[in-house]
Design a protein around this motif. Sequence first.
Motif, PDB file in Angstrom:
ATOM      1  N   ASP A  51       5.179  54.374 -90.312  1.00 15.44           N
ATOM      2  CA  ASP A  51       5.708  54.000 -91.624  1.00 15.44           C
ATOM      3  C   ASP A  51       7.120  53.469 -91.519  1.00 15.44           C
ATOM      4  O   ASP A  51       7.690  52.977 -92.485  1.00 15.44           O
ATOM      5  CB  ASP A  51       5.696  55.200 -92.569  1.00 15.44           C
ATOM      6  N   PRO A  53       9.770  50.840 -90.566  1.00 16.46           N
ATOM      7  CA  PRO A  53       9.823  49.414 -90.227  1.00 16.46           C
ATOM      8  C   PRO A  53      10.753  49.156 -89.060  1.00 16.46           C
ATOM      9  O   PRO A  53      11.699  49.913 -88.841  1.00 16.46           O
ATOM     10  CB  PRO A  53      10.360  48.767 -91.506  1.00 16.46           C
ATOM     11  N   VAL A  57      14.548  47.301 -94.389  1.00 11.27           N
ATOM     12  CA  VAL A  57      13.569  47.266 -95.459  1.00 11.27           C
ATOM     13  C   VAL A  57      14.194  46.761 -96.750  1.00 11.27           C
ATOM     14  O   VAL A  57      15.295  47.132 -97.118  1.00 11.27           O
ATOM     15  CB  VAL A  57      12.992  48.679 -95.691  1.00 11.27           C
ATOM     16  N   THR A 304       6.952  39.920 -95.979  1.00 12.51           N
ATOM     17  CA  THR A 304       6.172  41.102 -95.609  1.00 12.51           C
ATOM     18  C   THR A 304       5.856  41.052 -94.123  1.00 12.51           C
ATOM     19  O   THR A 304       5.302  40.066 -93.628  1.00 12.51           O
ATOM     20  CB  THR A 304       4.868  41.170 -96.421  1.00 12.51           C
ATOM     21  N   PRO A 356       3.296  43.299 -99.836  1.00 15.19           N
ATOM     22  CA  PRO A 356       2.487  44.201 -98.999  1.00 15.19           C
ATOM     23  C   PRO A 356       1.143  44.539 -99.642  1.00 15.19           C
ATOM     24  O   PRO A 356       0.124  44.611 -98.952  1.00 15.19           O
ATOM     25  CB  PRO A 356       3.380  45.438 -98.863  1.00 15.19           C
ATOM     26  N   ASN A 375       0.762  48.665 -90.285  1.00 14.32           N
ATOM     27  CA  ASN A 375       2.240  48.735 -90.325  1.00 14.32           C
ATOM     28  C   ASN A 375       2.795  47.700 -91.313  1.00 14.32           C
ATOM     29  O   ASN A 375       3.775  47.002 -91.037  1.00 14.32           O
ATOM     30  CB  ASN A 375       2.866  48.507 -88.942  1.00 14.32           C
ATOM     31  N   ARG A 377       4.828  46.290 -94.345  1.00 16.81           N
ATOM     32  CA  ARG A 377       6.049  46.713 -95.042  1.00 16.81           C
ATOM     33  C   ARG A 377       6.882  45.513 -95.438  1.00 16.81           C
ATOM     34  O   ARG A 377       6.720  44.426 -94.878  1.00 16.81           O
ATOM     35  CB  ARG A 377       6.895  47.658 -94.189  1.00 16.81           C
ATOM     36  N   SER A 378       7.755  45.716 -96.419  1.00 16.99           N
ATOM     37  CA  SER A 378       8.662  44.658 -96.862  1.00 16.99           C
ATOM     38  C   SER A 378       9.850  44.562 -95.911  1.00 16.99           C
ATOM     39  O   SER A 378      10.354  45.585 -95.431  1.00 16.99           O
ATOM     40  CB  SER A 378       9.169  44.939 -98.272  1.00 16.99           C
TER      41      SER A 378
END
Length: 702
Positions: A51, A53, A57, A304, A356, A375, A377-378
């Motif tokens: 989780d 990044p 983020v 993303t 995302p 995986n 994520r922004s």
Amino acid sequence: MEEDTDFRIRFSSLCFITDHVGFHGTIKSSPSDFVVIEIDEQGQLVNKASDEPIYKVNKMLPEPNNLAKKTKLDRQNLSFEERSNQELSTLAGCSDGDQIHAPGSEKEDTIKDGTSEGEEGNIDVLGSLLDEKTDELLSQFACDVKERWDSKTELIGPSPEFSLGRILDKNQRTILHSAIRQKFPFLVTIGKNSEIVVKPNLEYKELCHLVSEEEAFEFFKYLDAKKENSKFTFKPDVNKDHRKAIHHFINKKFGNLVETKSFPEPNYSADNPSVVITVRFREKAHKHRKRSLLECQERKVIYTAFTLRKENLEMFEAVGFLAIKLGVIPSDFSYAGLKDKKAITYQTMVVRKVTPERLKNIEKEIEKKRMNVFNIRSVDDSLRLGQLKGNHFDIVIRNLKNQINDSANLRERILEAVENVKNKGFVNYYGPQRFGMGRKVHTDQIGLALLKSEMVKAVKLFLTPEDLDDPVNRAKKYFLQTEDAKGTLSLMPEFKVRERALLESLHRFGMTEEGCIQAWFSFPHSMRIFYVHAYSSKIWNEAVSYRLVTYGSEVVEGDLVCLDEDIDDEHLPSSKVHLVTEEEESANTYAIRQVVLPVLGYNIQYPKNKVGKWYQEVLNRDGLQTCRFKIPTLKLNIPGCYRKILKHPCNLSYQLIEDHDIDVMKEGSYIDEATLSLLISFDLDASCYATVCLREIMKHDF
């Protein structure tokens, strides 16, 4: 098309750095035998679900409404987003580089919406702002242009122009620009340091070949008025190809300002298949008002990041498929490096303009294409090529055998080979996958054609078929025989994303030099420059082999060496590259691991010995003696870089295994050679090739 053998070199002719015997074996028997996992800049394997990044983020941003659904026209416009700003900002009557009338294209002469009040009002305006003589000369100039066109007499020499002189008052200039274009839509006005110059509107003339002059006249008046929410409709038309030509013309010339759609007439039927083309202004991207902080954040571009797992899939094909599913274009994706096709690969990617949540929604769909994303994520920004530490490889080499006429113990040969390369390294060649080995046309041949600005030849090389009878190659063969892009599109399978993108552009712009230039813009920048880099890579491979054959492992006068071994090849500045002197050669100041060679570009220096002369001879051979390694028409600049001639695998481990039960070989036990396989794992720096490392270990070309 004949294979261009003069410009390629087989890997079998490239020399080695180590002196062991090696062995035979088979790699990539299946994709699972060749697993590639990207190592990010923090040294982490990207296949680990996490989780956390690897980039900074962003706060979650709402998805713009206009991204959920894109019209076909929108996607066509976007696929050419990397064309020059000059062309994209072209509006009504603006084809030459110095013409203005795009919003913001000239700060001084801006034209407000709604300045037009009809032709009669503009006649009065011209009469009030221009003296009688200038007004008469302007009318005479307009008549002369019109008479030339009506008589089909071509304008010889440079385009004629008429100057109204310098007009210091900005508001007067603004009114004059609009008034002249409203009265004479077949003319364009240009602002030059407070001077207004009038020229023929070549786009007007071009449109007159497609529609009536009355329609062209009214269409350009409509464009100039720029009345919000207004529409313009051409006369009904039953000819589909003719309508398509009108769509293409307007989209090409004014696509950033207006959009076109076709609508059937109210009495449309099989007997009366009339369709009208309606033009309307695109919605403005920004409203001229103060925005709250939240509104500004909402307008911020969304990025993303995700890890892509793909199996036995070419990377560009994977990106093209994802782009279709997400309603974006391939150039919206960024990545740190290219990955093998016949393998299972894991790599980080970033996609623009996609949230995302939206990416997660297509997870099930893309599994059918042997892809997975996780995986998700922004992040704050896109990736760039080379933005990784390296790659980890888990490889199985099957069917291990001795080299021909080698009777030594196979196990000992394998141990000797692996340890030798582990300690001494391998020649850092670019791998065969960079050139499309085994194909009739190699990527470096296309790159050479692009460097020589042979755009039509480059397109034909790209679409050259292999000697196979399948739908893809039948389509390519048909194209080379007919140059019928539309017909070839109907034959080309949907999954060939690159080929279809190129063909769609050729259908749109034609198989001319200019048409082929535009066709190359259907590829994202990273793909266009890939072919040029392939040529530079091929020359580098030949250069390093020549260097090692000529001077061996000794560092000699005129060699280039890297003074900072902690800097990777792709970012090695010229200030860290040193030319070895005669004294330094005598004193053995430098080691072979420090020697670098230039990858071709406009910002590199060459060795000052036989290798430097070799580079110049090769450039002369390939017709690039005056090449500046810049291709302005494709917006490509190739500065070049330096690459170490030797590399070492890191964290190398290996096991001999039996295929039938995968047991690890015990010391002293006997295993039938026919069932013996080697499992080998190692890490390589970015831009290094596992197949090249294996070639050095095995002394065997694949």
